[in-house]
Design a protein around this motif. Structure first.
Motif, short mmCIF file in Angstrom:
data_model
loop_
_atom_site.label_atom_id
_atom_site.label_comp_id
_atom_site.label_asym_id
_atom_site.label_seq_id
_atom_site.Cartn_x
_atom_site.Cartn_y
_atom_site.Cartn_z
N LEU A 234 0.83 -1.25 -0.12
CA LEU A 234 -0.11 0.10 -0.04
C LEU A 234 0.80 1.24 -0.07
CD1 LEU A 234 -2.90 1.22 0.27
CD2 LEU A 234 -2.53 1.16 2.86
N TRP A 235 1.82 1.21 0.99
CA TRP A 235 2.73 2.43 1.11
C TRP A 235 3.62 2.72 -0.19
CZ3 TRP A 235 2.35 5.77 4.79
CH2 TRP A 235 3.06 6.99 4.89
N THR A 236 3.99 1.37 -1.06
CA THR A 236 4.58 1.83 -2.16
C THR A 236 3.63 2.35 -3.36
OG1 THR A 236 6.21 -0.13 -1.62
CG2 THR A 236 6.28 0.44 -3.79
N LEU A 237 2.57 1.59 -3.37
CA LEU A 237 1.47 2.19 -4.49
C LEU A 237 1.16 3.65 -4.37
CD1 LEU A 237 -0.88 -0.87 -4.61
CD2 LEU A 237 0.75 -0.06 -6.32
N LEU A 238 1.01 3.83 -3.02
CA LEU A 238 0.60 5.37 -2.82
C LEU A 238 1.84 6.36 -3.09
CD1 LEU A 238 -1.18 5.36 0.72
CD2 LEU A 238 -2.18 5.72 -1.44
N ALA A 239 3.00 6.02 -2.89
CA ALA A 239 4.26 6.88 -3.17
C ALA A 239 4.29 6.91 -4.61
CB ALA A 239 5.64 6.18 -2.61
N ALA A 240 4.16 5.63 -5.34
CA ALA A 240 3.92 5.79 -6.93
C ALA A 240 3.02 6.28 -7.30
CB ALA A 240 4.02 4.29 -7.28
N ALA A 241 2.18 6.64 -6.81
CA ALA A 241 0.84 7.69 -7.34
C ALA A 241 1.29 9.04 -7.11
CB ALA A 241 -0.40 7.26 -6.47
N LEU A 242 1.76 9.26 -5.95
CA LEU A 242 2.19 10.48 -5.67
C LEU A 242 3.34 11.03 -6.55
CD1 LEU A 242 2.09 13.38 -3.77
CD2 LEU A 242 3.90 12.09 -2.48
N PHE A 243 4.47 10.34 -6.88
CA PHE A 243 5.50 10.78 -7.45
C PHE A 243 5.20 10.84 -9.01
CE2 PHE A 243 8.42 8.42 -4.38
CZ PHE A 243 8.60 9.46 -3.38
N SER A 244 4.27 9.75 -9.51
CA SER A 244 3.56 9.98 -10.72
C SER A 244 3.09 11.28 -11.20
CB SER A 244 2.91 8.96 -11.21
OG SER A 244 3.63 7.66 -11.02
N ALA A 245 2.02 11.69 -10.14
CA ALA A 245 1.22 12.85 -10.19
C ALA A 245 2.22 14.16 -10.41
CB ALA A 245 0.21 13.09 -9.04
N LEU A 246 3.16 14.11 -9.47
CA LEU A 246 4.02 15.22 -9.39
C LEU A 246 5.02 15.56 -10.75
CD1 LEU A 246 5.35 17.40 -7.82
CD2 LEU A 246 7.09 15.84 -6.89
N ALA A 247 5.26 14.12 -11.50
CA ALA A 247 5.79 14.13 -12.68
C ALA A 247 5.03 14.70 -13.69
CB ALA A 247 6.46 12.88 -13.12
N ILE A 248 3.89 14.11 -13.69
CA ILE A 248 3.08 14.69 -14.75
C ILE A 248 2.75 16.14 -14.68
CG2 ILE A 248 0.55 14.67 -15.64
CD1 ILE A 248 0.64 11.56 -14.82
N TRP A 249 2.40 16.70 -13.57
CA TRP A 249 2.25 18.18 -13.48
C TRP A 249 3.57 18.94 -13.58
CZ3 TRP A 249 4.81 21.41 -9.98
CH2 TRP A 249 4.19 22.79 -9.90
#
Length: 262
Positions: A234-249
């Motif tokens: 769960l923690w890894t998936l949340l971090a992946a989603a956060l970093f991906s959103a930051l990269a897209i932004w």
């Protein structure tokens, strides 16, 4: 079909770049092998290990650090792959990629999938070499670890993409890589269990406990022994989603940090 064509083209480009840079493959294996064969010999006597999940008995220190070294490969390769984006931006080829008639998030995801696939190949090469030194897991573990490697690789690759979105020059990225890689690696469970860190400092233990790299390593560790670590997943998936959103932004020319540079 256009989206799949773009994905195939980006994956093929990354594969060709990797094939033509054989020293990159060697370097990716030398780092963890040095830790496995040299440093582990010295740390074995200094760091005692208790029986902790997923292990059912006492293990050697070399066995303990193998998942952490797999994470090291994913971390370094994710950063190096993102380094190529900074290079492409300086050379101008980045503009050709980002002006393609496709959503930028898909282009970034394609880049992320390509780098993760290459990282996983390097991890399996490392596990094969480790097996030559009698550091093995159950045969099924080599299969069950694959989903964990994919999730961890995507998370760490997304972190590299996020960093590359606001770094102007190649020289600056190298410094940021060291600023990110070494704290993430050493402040984790890659080299020593968290209970060992707690004996030294509760603050450092808490930092290690929230470090996404710690959970990526634990996800790999449990998967190698055909077990699931739900909290780490769960923690890894949340971090992946956060970093991906930051990269897209960050790569969005209207809102992101590259609006004046990409």
């Amino acid at each position: 079909m256009t989206w799949l064509t773009a994905l195939a083209a980006i994956v093929a480009r990354e594969a060709l770049r990797f094939v033509h840079q054989r020293e990159r493959f060697v370097a990716a294996l030398v780092r963890p092998l040095v830790w496995l064969l040299v440093f582990a010999a010295g740390f074995r006597a200094a760091l005692g290990l208790s029986i902790i999940p997923p292990y059912q008995t006492y293990i050697t220190y070399e066995t303990y650090i193998v998942p952490g070294l797999c994470g090291m490969i994913l971390l370094f390769n994710g950063m190096q792959s993102s380094l190529s984006l900074v290079y492409d931006r300086e050379m101008g080829s980045m503009r050709l990629l980002l002006t393609a008639p496709l959503p930028r998030w898909w282009l970034l995801l394609s880049k992320l999938l390509a780098s993760t696939a290459i990282s996983i190949l390097q991890v399996y090469a490392f596990l094969a070499i480790a097996a030559l030194f009698d550091i093995t897991v159950a045969p099924l573990g080599y299969l069950t670890v694959l989903p964990a490697l994919i999730v961890a690789g995507l998370m760490l690759g997304a972190l590299g993409l996020a960093l590359s979105s606001f770094i102007k020059q190649l020289e600056n990225f190298a410094g940021v890589m060291n600023f990110v890689i070494f704290p993430m690696f050493f402040l984790s469970s890659a080299l020593y269990p968290l209970w060992k860190m707690a004996e030294s400092s509760e603050l450092l233990h808490d930092i290690c406990a929230v470090n996404p790299f710690t959970h990526a390593v634990e996800l790999i560790r449990f998967a190698l022994y055909t077990q699931l670590a739900p909290w780490s997943l769960l923690w890894t998936l949340l971090a992946a989603a956060l970093f991906s959103a930051l990269a897209i932004w960050g790569y969005d020319p209207q809102r992101g940090l590259t609006r004046k540079r990409a």
